[in-house]
Design a protein around this motif. Sequence first.
Motif, PDB file in Angstrom:
ATOM      1  N   UNK A 213     -38.011  10.020  29.042  1.00  0.00           N
ATOM      2  CA  UNK A 213     -38.011  11.024  28.201  1.00  0.00           C
ATOM      3  C   UNK A 213     -38.328  12.310  28.144  1.00  0.00           C
ATOM      4  N   UNK A 214     -39.487  12.455  29.225  1.00  0.00           N
ATOM      5  CA  UNK A 214     -40.556  13.858  29.382  1.00  0.00           C
ATOM      6  C   UNK A 214     -39.055  15.121  30.102  1.00  0.00           C
ATOM      7  N   UNK A 215     -39.892  16.176  29.603  1.00  0.00           N
ATOM      8  CA  UNK A 215     -39.101  17.361  30.718  1.00  0.00           C
ATOM      9  C   UNK A 215     -38.915  17.646  32.004  1.00  0.00           C
ATOM     10  N   UNK A 216     -37.499  17.683  32.468  1.00  0.00           N
ATOM     11  CA  UNK A 216     -38.278  17.904  33.944  1.00  0.00           C
ATOM     12  C   UNK A 216     -37.450  19.177  34.061  1.00  0.00           C
ATOM     13  N   UNK A 217     -38.503  19.523  34.793  1.00  0.00           N
ATOM     14  CA  UNK A 217     -39.294  21.503  35.020  1.00  0.00           C
ATOM     15  C   UNK A 217     -38.230  21.479  36.295  1.00  0.00           C
TER      16      UNK A 217
ATOM     17  N   UNK B 200     -27.666  16.743  45.971  1.00  0.00           N
ATOM     18  CA  UNK B 200     -26.826  16.317  45.444  1.00  0.00           C
ATOM     19  C   UNK B 200     -27.839  17.841  44.523  1.00  0.00           C
ATOM     20  N   UNK B 201     -26.701  19.551  45.184  1.00  0.00           N
ATOM     21  CA  UNK B 201     -27.330  20.765  43.859  1.00  0.00           C
ATOM     22  C   UNK B 201     -26.862  20.014  42.296  1.00  0.00           C
ATOM     23  N   UNK B 202     -27.883  20.517  41.704  1.00  0.00           N
ATOM     24  CA  UNK B 202     -27.868  20.613  39.732  1.00  0.00           C
ATOM     25  C   UNK B 202     -26.806  21.550  39.482  1.00  0.00           C
ATOM     26  N   UNK B 203     -26.006  21.811  38.948  1.00  0.00           N
ATOM     27  CA  UNK B 203     -24.898  22.223  38.383  1.00  0.00           C
ATOM     28  C   UNK B 203     -25.338  22.376  36.794  1.00  0.00           C
ATOM     29  N   UNK B 204     -26.252  21.792  36.015  1.00  0.00           N
ATOM     30  CA  UNK B 204     -26.839  22.522  34.926  1.00  0.00           C
ATOM     31  C   UNK B 204     -28.120  23.492  35.163  1.00  0.00           C
ATOM     32  N   UNK B 205     -27.750  23.811  34.147  1.00  0.00           N
ATOM     33  CA  UNK B 205     -29.269  24.621  33.730  1.00  0.00           C
ATOM     34  C   UNK B 205     -30.545  24.432  33.040  1.00  0.00           C
TER      35      UNK B 205
ATOM     36  N   UNK C 230     -29.515  17.949  29.656  1.00  0.00           N
ATOM     37  CA  UNK C 230     -29.716  17.106  30.652  1.00  0.00           C
ATOM     38  C   UNK C 230     -29.227  17.457  32.010  1.00  0.00           C
ATOM     39  N   UNK C 231     -29.922  17.171  32.898  1.00  0.00           N
ATOM     40  CA  UNK C 231     -29.062  17.613  34.436  1.00  0.00           C
ATOM     41  C   UNK C 231     -27.717  17.022  34.535  1.00  0.00           C
TER      42      UNK C 231
END
Length: 342
Positions: free
Chosen positions: A30-34, A56-61, A66-67
Amino acid sequence: MSEDILKLKIERIKWENKDTATFYLSNVSGSRIHYKAGQFITLIFNHRNEEIRRSYSLGSSPDEDLLSITVKRVSNGEISRFMLAKESPGDILTALAPAGRFTINNFEQEKDILLFAGGTGITPIFSQIKYVLNRPGKSRLTLIYSNQDSNSVLFKDELNELAMRHANRFNIIYLLSSQANRLNTDRVETLTREIVQYGLDKAEFYLCGPFPYMRMIRFALVYMGIEPNQIRRENFVLETVAVTSTIVNFPPRTIKIKLKDELHNLPVGENQSILQAALQNNVVLPYSCRNGVCSTCTAKCTSGKVEMVKNDVLTDADIAEGWILTCTGHPVSDDVVISFGE
């Protein structure tokens, strides 16, 4: 940093085309991933009693809740085929905390940022574009996006919307091989000179895609006078790991590793990498590719000298600051001190 293990829940899966899907992930705790735009995560799988890691590269900002990672089916790619065929919403993935140095800095400044993406290599660049355009700045972004055909173009609707909304800062050039519109060294130089407005010496270049694609672009840029420290490269997914070999002989050494406020005296055997020696002695360091191309194992050498037999990720400026890759790094002096978490 040491290995920080995450448990990620697959919230939903979006098929981009018949061979590629985006996985949207939440943190089970539940914690935010920085993380920083352009970074990646390393997934850890247990397959037939063997641990397998894939980055795998993160496409999210980082601005998004969500990641997301985008997975393309790769011929003989064991993990990509498993992800696309077997994983479902609700399943839990094990991962290392985000890592990587493929990040844009000082984008508030007046400069041109050219982003070259090939195929699925758009993923970390998509993250960077969203992040930068969500903030004020004077930099101008141009995406040069190469694909085989129109069906291979990922995130096209989202990219076009961003280009419309930020027409004064962001432009896209689509190149399709099926239309005989392919990138080559001459085209790289021509496009660069047409695009850059604030001076070639201030421009920055970010490349992500297959190795031959990135090598060709880098060659063209350096040939036309761009300094190597203006160019960043990222391999978008590591499906296979080659064995690094060297004709150089590295004698045994004893080094020190600072990790989680502990100091380890570590014997490094003949021709062992620092990472190999650490894992053999139960000192758990972060790693993924083990071949000098992903930067998960990056640490800082604060004393002594380390020689890397392969490095496809650190720039000359990084190395000058003391950064090394433990997976391909060998101590070449007796006073080596390696520090994580700086």
